[in-house]
Design a protein around this motif. Structure first.
Motif, PDB file in Angstrom:
ATOM      1  N   UNK A 395      82.610  85.700 149.758  1.00 17.32           N
ATOM      2  CA  UNK A 395      82.064  84.236 149.215  1.00 17.32           C
ATOM      3  C   UNK A 395      79.881  84.660 149.676  1.00 17.32           C
ATOM      4  N   UNK A 396      79.058  84.341 148.672  1.00 13.14           N
ATOM      5  CA  UNK A 396      78.065  84.575 149.346  1.00 13.14           C
ATOM      6  C   UNK A 396      77.275  83.491 149.252  1.00 13.14           C
ATOM      7  N   UNK A 397      76.185  83.443 150.304  1.00 15.71           N
ATOM      8  CA  UNK A 397      75.109  82.350 150.606  1.00 15.71           C
ATOM      9  C   UNK A 397      74.187  82.159 150.613  1.00 15.71           C
ATOM     10  N   UNK A 398      72.820  82.154 151.216  1.00 13.18           N
ATOM     11  CA  UNK A 398      71.529  82.003 151.151  1.00 13.18           C
ATOM     12  C   UNK A 398      70.680  81.962 152.233  1.00 13.18           C
ATOM     13  N   UNK A 399      70.603  82.836 152.851  1.00 13.13           N
ATOM     14  CA  UNK A 399      69.391  81.999 154.406  1.00 13.13           C
ATOM     15  C   UNK A 399      68.333  82.737 154.250  1.00 13.13           C
ATOM     16  N   UNK A 400      67.319  81.937 154.656  1.00 12.02           N
ATOM     17  CA  UNK A 400      65.851  81.826 154.822  1.00 12.02           C
ATOM     18  C   UNK A 400      65.372  82.101 156.013  1.00 12.02           C
ATOM     19  N   UNK A 401      64.837  83.486 156.329  1.00  9.42           N
ATOM     20  CA  UNK A 401      63.729  83.529 157.639  1.00  9.42           C
ATOM     21  C   UNK A 401      62.568  83.144 157.419  1.00  9.42           C
ATOM     22  N   UNK A 402      61.731  83.849 158.361  1.00 13.15           N
ATOM     23  CA  UNK A 402      60.477  83.260 158.154  1.00 13.15           C
ATOM     24  C   UNK A 402      59.964  84.497 159.428  1.00 13.15           C
ATOM     25  N   UNK A 403      59.019  85.191 159.201  1.00 15.49           N
ATOM     26  CA  UNK A 403      58.438  85.956 159.648  1.00 15.49           C
ATOM     27  C   UNK A 403      56.807  85.463 159.947  1.00 15.49           C
ATOM     28  N   UNK A 404      56.738  85.558 161.673  1.00 19.51           N
ATOM     29  CA  UNK A 404      55.625  84.986 161.995  1.00 19.51           C
ATOM     30  C   UNK A 404      55.179  85.400 162.549  1.00 19.51           C
ATOM     31  N   UNK A 405      55.014  86.582 162.147  1.00 22.55           N
ATOM     32  CA  UNK A 405      54.264  87.785 162.637  1.00 22.55           C
ATOM     33  C   UNK A 405      52.157  86.800 161.808  1.00 22.55           C
ATOM     34  N   UNK A 406      52.387  86.291 161.160  1.00 25.53           N
ATOM     35  CA  UNK A 406      50.816  86.051 161.728  1.00 25.53           C
ATOM     36  C   UNK A 406      50.549  84.891 162.009  1.00 25.53           C
ATOM     37  N   UNK A 407      51.583  83.860 162.488  1.00 27.04           N
ATOM     38  CA  UNK A 407      51.268  82.878 163.278  1.00 27.04           C
ATOM     39  C   UNK A 407      50.645  83.514 164.957  1.00 27.04           C
TER      40      UNK A 407
END
Length: 440
Positions: A395-407
């Protein structure tokens, strides 16, 4: 002996092209494609594919027994060829010459595909001037285990640098694990000068993102994404736009808009999906020839690097030794030398905000996170949002990550339970983990 299959005659632009053994399997694993189906794929995207090869000498990389078999390179044009097919004579670093095919239209494209050319390999010059490239090629080649997100981050850095230099970059997936960024340039520099500019670009990107990008030729010194400057050396070719790669899913080297890069997945672009995309949006690189730039500033970078003591970077092994080139030996094999350790990889402040088999549901979760943390969301750059297509056993799925380097660190939202948090592989991974614990 079985009777040979009758050829299929295609009328293309007023020219007849003979497709021999049309039902011969060219892809037979995950994707099933015959030779004729591959020809029809290329005809469906011919306008875009020709933008990458028209008026250029082409090396014929022939997969005569299909994508699963070993190919061979044929530089010289076949003696038996249509009268309307052009050729041009190239000279190589070895001193030899070869009369190579030049494709001008869809009929010529179909003709070379019939020879088994699953991929398209044009040189970076036009037939009218074989000594001066009109294209700077930035090849982003990730090392083993390097995530696709890092390739995208380096591509965005390349775009920014090119913008600062007054150049326009045109990005495409390589059709495998990497990415290409091509730049139209005035055809007034030699191959050596264009390569010198490519080295300067690679070194500058390495300075800007040293934890994920490298310009080092020797594999023992590399880490992250390698910017392969030697793709600009004379006689080198790379897969051009809309080339099909010999992978089980018949993946395609696909031109992209820059706003597509943050959440694109190279596995989405195959022979089965790209024709519909092309019909809907056309060729994102259609205006490339209208954005011709100069290498003057990159060559100024090169002169600065040389003045600071940086030698020429290593050439491919079959090229003759060049003036000013560093010793052509791996650092670990140099007399009295010890290999340098790769730079320590900086840990990025990444958080996961969504997991779902439904990509739209995952994207909706991203929007909820942005609404919950609007101040942090304002500080995110385009390439800080990483939308990954994750693969499990079946199976496949979508993972969403955020890079908070600018925060700012004190303002970064914490890692919370992703919303949604539906990872279809979690159950079997936990079962495997529990089973390992129970094993005596």
């Amino acid at each position: 002996m079985s009777k040979e299959e009758a050829a299929e005659i295609l009328s293309i632009g007023g020219r007849d092209v003979r497709i021999t053994n049309p039902s011969k399997p060219y892809f037979s694993r995950r994707t099933k494609l015959t030779k004729l189906e591959l020809v029809r794929y290329y005809l469906s995207v011919a306008e875009g594919a020709l933008n990458g090869i028209r008026d250029r000498p082409v090396v014929l990389k022939r997969f005569v027994d299909g994508a699963e078999a070993q190919p061979f390179y044929q530089k010289r044009a076949p003696e038996k060829r249509p009268e309307w097919l052009r050729t041009t004579t190239l000279s190589f670093p070895s001193g030899r010459t070869a009369e190579e095919v030049v494709v001008d239209d869809a009929a010529g494209l179909a003709w070379i595909v019939n020879l088994g050319c699953i991929e398209l390999h044009p040189h970076a010059v036009r037939a009218g001037d074989l000594l001066h490239p009109d294209e700077l090629r930035v090849d982003l080649d990730p090392g083993p285990g390097v995530p696709w997100g890092d390739v995208r981050l380096v591509a965005m850095e390349v775009r920014q640098l090119l913008h600062e230099l007054g150049l326009v970059g045109w990005a495409k997936t390589s059709g495998s694990r990497g990415m290409h960024v091509n730049v139209r340039i005035e055809p007034r520099w030699t191959f050596s000068e264009v390569r010198r500019a490519a080295i300067a670009l690679s070194r500058e990107i390495e300075r800007r993102v040293p934890t994920i990008a490298t310009s080092k030729w020797w594999k023992e010194e590399r880490h992250g994404v390698f910017l392969d400057y030697n793709q600009n050396a004379k006689d080198r070719t790379t897969c051009s736009a809309y080339s099909v790669r010999p992978l089980p899913d018949a993946r395609v080297s696909t031109p992209l808009r820059w706003d597509e890069i943050p959440d694109c997945d190279p596995a989405d672009f195959t022979v089965l999906t790209v024709p519909e995309r092309f019909a809907e949006i056309g060729d994102p690189h259609a205006a490339m020839n209208d954005a011709v730039g100069t290498l003057d500033k990159l060559l100024e970078f090169a002169a600065r690097d040389e003045a600071s003591g940086l030698p020429d970077a290593p050439w491919p092994p079959h090229y003759q030794k060049m003036d000013g080139e560093a010793p052509r030996v791996a650092p670990s094999r140099a007399k009295g030398a010890t290999p340098k350790a790769a730079p320590k990889r900086e840990k990025m402040p990444l958080i996961v905000v969504a997991n779902s088999p439904d990509k739209e549901a995952a994207l909706a979760g991203l929007e909820r996170w942005k609404a919950k943390y609007p101040e942090a969301a304002k500080l995110l750059a385009v390439d800080d949002v990483l939308v990954d297509s994750m693969r499990g056993r079946s199976s496949t799925w979508t993972r969403i990550r955020l890079n908070l380097r600018h925060v700012p660190e004190e303002e970064r939202p914490p890692q919370e339970t992703p919303d949604p948090d539906d990872d279809p592989t979690r159950a079997w991974r936990e079962a495997i983990k529990a089973g390992a614990k129970d094993t005596p």
